[in-house]
Scaffold this motif. Structure first.
Motif, PDB file in Angstrom:
ATOM      1  N   UNK A 204      43.982  85.762 -15.366  1.00 35.58           N
ATOM      2  CA  UNK A 204      44.507  85.029 -14.215  1.00 35.58           C
ATOM      3  C   UNK A 204      45.932  84.592 -14.543  1.00 35.58           C
ATOM      4  N   UNK A 205      46.878  85.483 -14.272  1.00 33.88           N
ATOM      5  CA  UNK A 205      48.269  85.224 -14.655  1.00 33.88           C
ATOM      6  C   UNK A 205      48.838  83.992 -13.976  1.00 33.88           C
TER       7      UNK A 205
ATOM      8  N   UNK B 190      48.037  82.486 -24.215  1.00 30.63           N
ATOM      9  CA  UNK B 190      48.521  82.506 -22.836  1.00 30.63           C
ATOM     10  C   UNK B 190      49.936  83.028 -22.727  1.00 30.63           C
ATOM     11  N   UNK B 191      50.813  82.562 -23.619  1.00 29.16           N
ATOM     12  CA  UNK B 191      52.203  83.005 -23.589  1.00 29.16           C
ATOM     13  C   UNK B 191      52.311  84.504 -23.866  1.00 29.16           C
ATOM     14  N   UNK B 192      51.503  85.000 -24.787  1.00 33.56           N
ATOM     15  CA  UNK B 192      51.528  86.433 -25.101  1.00 33.56           C
ATOM     16  C   UNK B 192      51.038  87.264 -23.911  1.00 33.56           C
ATOM     17  N   UNK B 193      50.006  86.777 -23.214  1.00 29.94           N
ATOM     18  CA  UNK B 193      49.519  87.494 -22.033  1.00 29.94           C
ATOM     19  C   UNK B 193      50.605  87.547 -20.962  1.00 29.94           C
ATOM     20  N   UNK B 194      51.287  86.422 -20.738  1.00 27.88           N
ATOM     21  CA  UNK B 194      52.357  86.388 -19.732  1.00 27.88           C
ATOM     22  C   UNK B 194      53.490  87.342 -20.100  1.00 27.88           C
TER      23      UNK B 194
ATOM     24  N   UNK C 220      53.995  93.569 -14.956  1.00 30.39           N
ATOM     25  CA  UNK C 220      53.033  94.354 -14.177  1.00 30.39           C
ATOM     26  C   UNK C 220      52.418  93.496 -13.078  1.00 30.39           C
ATOM     27  N   UNK C 221      52.083  92.261 -13.416  1.00 33.30           N
ATOM     28  CA  UNK C 221      51.508  91.340 -12.436  1.00 33.30           C
ATOM     29  C   UNK C 221      52.499  91.087 -11.306  1.00 33.30           C
TER      30      UNK C 221
ATOM     31  N   UNK D  46      44.708  94.733 -11.165  1.00 35.92           N
ATOM     32  CA  UNK D  46      44.082  94.724 -12.491  1.00 35.92           C
ATOM     33  C   UNK D  46      43.951  93.326 -13.064  1.00 35.92           C
ATOM     34  N   UNK D  47      44.045  92.313 -12.189  1.00 37.04           N
ATOM     35  CA  UNK D  47      44.033  90.937 -12.678  1.00 37.04           C
ATOM     36  C   UNK D  47      42.860  90.181 -12.067  1.00 37.04           C
TER      37      UNK D  47
END
Length: 258
Positions: A157-158, A180-184, A190-191, A218-219
């Motif tokens: 969940x961006x 979280x920061x790495x996912x962002x 892409x998000x 994809x989120x």
């Protein structure tokens, strides 16, 4: 000599020399030494006992304070013994305190918890008391924020992860924040592109394009953008499909006269 021991406030040596004195007890130097020993004995014995207790409890702060306030000879064996005892633990204590002070200052609560949990020195140390007070005051909300971040990362969940990162009130070295920061950083572009595609299709009332963008999503399916896309398709899709079928029939029936 007795006079030198008394002048240096060396109670232990004074006692030893008095016990070994082979001459007349009535000599002035002996009387002065006994008076000195009797006058200082209680304070000296208490100071020695306090110093031993501090070392036994691994109370480095208290041992240092007692050594600094030592009112007797600097050559006293009790003081030398305490120096040796401190040397065994002081380095580890100082490194642990430096680590804990930094963790408290930076609100690095997972590290604060780990250091306090592994604390091997006096229980009543002021720094540990401060760390425990911090945990009591902030750990509950920290754990809630950490759980929310872990859930948002797990659901990809961006939007929520970004909001949680912006509101994060603790050390950015916390593993949950870093996840979280790495996912962002990894998935953010892409998000953003996926969100832009959905918003553009919605603005153009492009149901086919919107369905395609929603299918490629994809989120987190509960992301507000994804939910709005589904709601738009559910609302406009039947009318679009009906018009598309009507156009297809019209096209099939259409012919050019010979």
């Amino acid at each position: 000599s007795l006079q030198a021991a008394v002048a240096d406030a060396h109670v232990a040596l004074t006692r030893q020399l008095l016990a070994e004195w082979p001459f007349w007890e009535g000599e002035a130097v002996v009387q002065d030494a006994r008076a000195f020993e009797q006058d200082r004995a209680e304070d000296y014995d208490r100071a020695c006992a306090d110093l031993r207790a501090a070392l036994q409890a691994r109370d480095v702060r208290q041992a240092r304070a007692l050594r600094a306030a030592w009112a007797f000879s600097r050559q006293d064996p009790a003081l030398a013994e305490s120096a040796s005892g401190l040397q065994d633990v002081a380095g580890t204590y100082d490194r642990t305190c430096t680590n804990l002070e930094a963790a408290v200052r930076e609100l690095f609560l997972s590290r604060v918890r780990a250091v306090v949990g592994a604390w091997e020195f006096a229980e009543q140390d002021p720094l540990v008391d401060q760390a425990r007070a911090l945990l009591e005051d902030r750990e509950g909300e920290f754990l809630a924020a950490s759980e929310a971040m872990a859930a948002a990362v797990g659901q990809r969940s961006l939007a929520r992860v970004r909001g949680l990162c912006e509101a994060w009130a603790y050390s950015r070295q916390e593993p949950q924040y870093q996840a979280g920061a790495e996912l962002c950083a990894r998935e953010g572009p892409t998000y953003d592109a996926a969100v832009a595609a959905i918003q553009q299709a919605t603005a153009h009332r492009d149901v086919a394009g919107l369905r395609q963008a929603a299918q490629a999503w994809a989120f987190d399916p509960e992301d507000p953008v994804a939910r709005a896309a589904r709601a738009f398709c559910e609302d406009q899709g039947p009318g679009y499909d009906a018009q598309a079928r009507a156009l297809a029939r019209a096209h099939a029936d259409w012919h050019v006269p010979e």
